[in-house]
Design a protein around this motif. Sequence first.
Motif, PDB file in Angstrom:
ATOM      1  N   ARG A  48       8.675   4.429 -63.345  1.00  0.00           N
ATOM      2  CA  ARG A  48       8.283   4.205 -61.896  1.00  0.00           C
ATOM      3  C   ARG A  48       9.772   3.389 -61.287  1.00  0.00           C
ATOM      4  N   LEU A  49      10.520   2.500 -61.923  1.00  0.00           N
ATOM      5  CA  LEU A  49      11.767   2.126 -62.204  1.00  0.00           C
ATOM      6  C   LEU A  49      13.013   3.608 -62.521  1.00  0.00           C
ATOM      7  N   ASP A  50      13.073   4.473 -62.115  1.00  0.00           N
ATOM      8  CA  ASP A  50      13.542   5.455 -62.202  1.00  0.00           C
ATOM      9  C   ASP A  50      14.381   5.658 -61.075  1.00  0.00           C
ATOM     10  N   THR A  51      15.631   5.937 -60.790  1.00  0.00           N
ATOM     11  CA  THR A  51      16.182   6.776 -59.800  1.00  0.00           C
ATOM     12  C   THR A  51      15.809   8.175 -59.270  1.00  0.00           C
ATOM     13  N   VAL A  52      15.883   9.046 -58.032  1.00  0.00           N
ATOM     14  CA  VAL A  52      15.356  10.338 -57.716  1.00  0.00           C
ATOM     15  C   VAL A  52      16.173  11.488 -58.710  1.00  0.00           C
ATOM     16  N   ARG A  88      18.011   1.082 -50.895  1.00  0.00           N
ATOM     17  CA  ARG A  88      18.701   1.278 -50.426  1.00  0.00           C
ATOM     18  C   ARG A  88      19.847   0.985 -49.147  1.00  0.00           C
ATOM     19  N   ALA A  89      19.144   1.145 -48.014  1.00  0.00           N
ATOM     20  CA  ALA A  89      18.948   0.840 -47.339  1.00  0.00           C
ATOM     21  C   ALA A  89      19.684  -0.654 -46.908  1.00  0.00           C
ATOM     22  N   ALA A  90      18.383  -1.599 -47.261  1.00  0.00           N
ATOM     23  CA  ALA A  90      18.372  -3.056 -47.386  1.00  0.00           C
ATOM     24  C   ALA A  90      19.260  -3.815 -48.191  1.00  0.00           C
ATOM     25  N   VAL A  91      20.049  -2.330 -49.261  1.00  0.00           N
ATOM     26  CA  VAL A  91      20.584  -3.507 -50.294  1.00  0.00           C
ATOM     27  C   VAL A  91      21.581  -3.826 -49.385  1.00  0.00           C
ATOM     28  N   MET A  92      22.719  -2.538 -48.675  1.00  0.00           N
ATOM     29  CA  MET A  92      23.646  -2.006 -48.171  1.00  0.00           C
ATOM     30  C   MET A  92      23.904  -2.925 -46.739  1.00  0.00           C
ATOM     31  N   LYS A  93      22.962  -3.435 -46.430  1.00  0.00           N
ATOM     32  CA  LYS A  93      22.297  -4.028 -45.334  1.00  0.00           C
ATOM     33  C   LYS A  93      23.416  -5.563 -45.529  1.00  0.00           C
ATOM     34  N   ASP A  94      23.260  -5.954 -46.978  1.00  0.00           N
ATOM     35  CA  ASP A  94      23.258  -7.189 -47.793  1.00  0.00           C
ATOM     36  C   ASP A  94      24.802  -7.898 -47.918  1.00  0.00           C
ATOM     37  N   PRO A  95      25.538  -8.219 -47.198  1.00  0.00           N
ATOM     38  CA  PRO A  95      26.906  -8.024 -48.057  1.00  0.00           C
ATOM     39  C   PRO A  95      27.233  -8.432 -49.519  1.00  0.00           C
ATOM     40  N   LYS A  96      25.621  -9.533 -50.150  1.00  0.00           N
ATOM     41  CA  LYS A  96      26.143 -10.248 -51.605  1.00  0.00           C
ATOM     42  C   LYS A  96      25.289  -9.264 -52.270  1.00  0.00           C
ATOM     43  N   TYR A 119      25.088  -4.607 -55.885  1.00  0.00           N
ATOM     44  CA  TYR A 119      24.313  -3.542 -56.395  1.00  0.00           C
ATOM     45  C   TYR A 119      24.927  -2.299 -55.952  1.00  0.00           C
ATOM     46  N   GLY A 120      25.169  -1.840 -54.661  1.00  0.00           N
ATOM     47  CA  GLY A 120      25.802  -1.418 -54.206  1.00  0.00           C
ATOM     48  C   GLY A 120      26.265  -0.017 -55.244  1.00  0.00           C
ATOM     49  N   ASP A 121      26.775  -0.049 -56.060  1.00  0.00           N
ATOM     50  CA  ASP A 121      27.378   1.451 -56.994  1.00  0.00           C
ATOM     51  C   ASP A 121      26.326   1.639 -58.002  1.00  0.00           C
ATOM     52  N   ALA A 122      25.102   0.901 -58.048  1.00  0.00           N
ATOM     53  CA  ALA A 122      24.405   1.466 -58.946  1.00  0.00           C
ATOM     54  C   ALA A 122      23.731   2.714 -58.914  1.00  0.00           C
ATOM     55  N   TRP A 123      23.779   3.006 -57.615  1.00  0.00           N
ATOM     56  CA  TRP A 123      22.855   4.021 -57.785  1.00  0.00           C
ATOM     57  C   TRP A 123      24.048   5.861 -58.653  1.00  0.00           C
ATOM     58  N   ASP A 124      24.761   5.212 -58.196  1.00  0.00           N
ATOM     59  CA  ASP A 124      26.265   6.607 -58.434  1.00  0.00           C
ATOM     60  C   ASP A 124      26.411   5.723 -59.850  1.00  0.00           C
ATOM     61  N   GLN A 125      26.124   5.205 -60.515  1.00  0.00           N
ATOM     62  CA  GLN A 125      26.590   4.576 -61.965  1.00  0.00           C
ATOM     63  C   GLN A 125      24.971   5.278 -62.695  1.00  0.00           C
ATOM     64  N   VAL A 126      24.032   4.849 -62.230  1.00  0.00           N
ATOM     65  CA  VAL A 126      23.010   5.888 -62.947  1.00  0.00           C
ATOM     66  C   VAL A 126      23.943   7.451 -63.197  1.00  0.00           C
ATOM     67  N   SER A 148      26.128   8.880 -62.729  1.00  0.00           N
ATOM     68  CA  SER A 148      27.022   9.141 -63.917  1.00  0.00           C
ATOM     69  C   SER A 148      26.260   8.675 -65.157  1.00  0.00           C
ATOM     70  N   SER A 149      25.667   8.089 -65.209  1.00  0.00           N
ATOM     71  CA  SER A 149      24.985   8.236 -66.939  1.00  0.00           C
ATOM     72  C   SER A 149      24.359   9.164 -67.294  1.00  0.00           C
ATOM     73  N   ILE A 150      23.551   9.648 -65.735  1.00  0.00           N
ATOM     74  CA  ILE A 150      22.416  10.983 -66.210  1.00  0.00           C
ATOM     75  C   ILE A 150      23.653  11.924 -66.068  1.00  0.00           C
ATOM     76  N   ARG A 151      24.486  12.032 -65.693  1.00  0.00           N
ATOM     77  CA  ARG A 151      25.786  13.672 -66.197  1.00  0.00           C
ATOM     78  C   ARG A 151      26.213  13.862 -67.911  1.00  0.00           C
ATOM     79  N   THR A 152      26.284  12.153 -67.979  1.00  0.00           N
ATOM     80  CA  THR A 152      26.367  12.455 -69.877  1.00  0.00           C
ATOM     81  C   THR A 152      25.214  12.934 -70.545  1.00  0.00           C
ATOM     82  N   SER A 153      24.476  12.283 -70.843  1.00  0.00           N
ATOM     83  CA  SER A 153      23.077  12.875 -70.748  1.00  0.00           C
ATOM     84  C   SER A 153      22.964  13.371 -71.243  1.00  0.00           C
TER      85      SER A 153
END
Length: 538
Positions: A273-277, A354-362, A367-374, A376-381
Amino acid sequence: MYRRSMWKPFAADTFTVLLSIFLVILSNSLVVPLQADEGMWLFNRPPNALLKSKYGFEATHDWLDHVQQSSIRFNNGGSGEFVSADGLVMTNHHVGTDCMQKLSSSGHDYLTTGFMAKTREDEPRCVDLELNVLMQIEDVTERVNAAVTPQMDTAAAEKARRAIINTIEKESLDKTGLRSDVVALYNGGEYDLYRYKKYTDVRLVFAPEKDIAFFGGDPDNFEYPRYDLDICFFRVYEKDQPARIKHYLKWSPEGAKDGELILVSGHPGRTERLDTVRQLGSLRDQTYPYILNVLRRREILLRTYSERSSENARRAHEDLLSIENSRKAILGMLAGLQDPSIMSKKAADEQTLRAAVMKDPKLEHAYGDAWDQVASSIRTSEEIYRDYSLLEAAQAFDSNLFEYARTLVRLADETAKPNAERLREYSEAGLESLKLELFSTAPIYDDLEMLKLADSLSLLAESLGADNELVRKVLAGCSPRKRAADLVEGCTLKDANARKQLAEAGRKGIDASKDPMIQLAKLIDPEARRLRKIRDER
């Protein structure tokens, strides 16, 4: 109750004790509909507010402890529960088939005839079955996370995390004597230490014949409605006497009533359930199709083998059942992922988050780049998935003897290292359970070993190409069928005592061994470890 799938995607499997809640609605029709509340809950995080407000039920601490310690995890995959004070365990028939098949022979086929012990002296001991009862849960998230510092790259972080987890488990084992497993929850968002009481003297008490246990069609627990006697009883012993059990579930002669609240306790695996698209897309387009193709191939192989004789069918039964289980489970998951409406909803939910994360500076900073990191990991796998599956997951070496050989080779290598540096499955806290399976006296059937190994070696050649350097070394100038025959016929690991002697000899014994299966395991280990290192670190 659940039966563990023998085929899993990339992520490591995590077993937790969970509660599911159902509201039973009885009817006069043959099909009994179930209206279930969404979700599963950990015993240390029960949905108290929901239970109280919606059902008027209070899950007290004592009640939760009672149910938790009445529930059992089978090390071969599945759940059960204590049902008497003298160690009687109830589970599904298909959970017990592994033990029954290993106890059976051509003259005593417990799967076909069923089994009932008339006295306790008649209860045969399962050769390598371990049952675990969860006694304590401790949150170790803070300690695990503290071992990973912000300046670490992913490789260093993985190494530090593995070291602290191995250390926590060893400290817990030394302190309590209980099996100690650190489990990752919420994709590593939290870590709990589970302490289990372990039973290794487990004896078969009763099982009906498989024709009535699987009556009604497809032989497994994913098919409904089912009208059969899907049940099996074991008993746990301590010091050669039936264990005295404080917490067990009592039989209800009345059964479930209309509108009654039902809570189900068990040891399932995990959800995605916590997997990204991006992760789900990879499962849909690469992982599950690949696994299904291998499963279908092996299902045909074992069905053809089984049709040749009743003895062949007996020998292949457990392997075939596991493959059918996995095939049906993955087909169901793939069907969901191929449903555009499900994926569209997941994509919309992810975009909202993601939109909610980007609206909050902290949050954006953290976590703003978390989806991009995921991603990248998926491409490697994805780049290494096929080779990882063939070599590290050993799909190219479908053989119990090869599994023994690899375990012995790695056991010698890993136990020579400090505990904190070992691969997770060879940590000090888990060695006793690992050796229970490694030194199993379960029968080995040469013809079945050759058949499965030959087909999987052929898969290796088909996947990498016959001219691949590693393929040529593995096949050693032979066809897959001839190579499999040579490996199985020359292997000395069929004898559990030979395995024990080799394990005791350590690295020196492995280096001196002329066993062809040991030599094969040593041959592929460097490349398999390289692929695993990439997966673990990235």
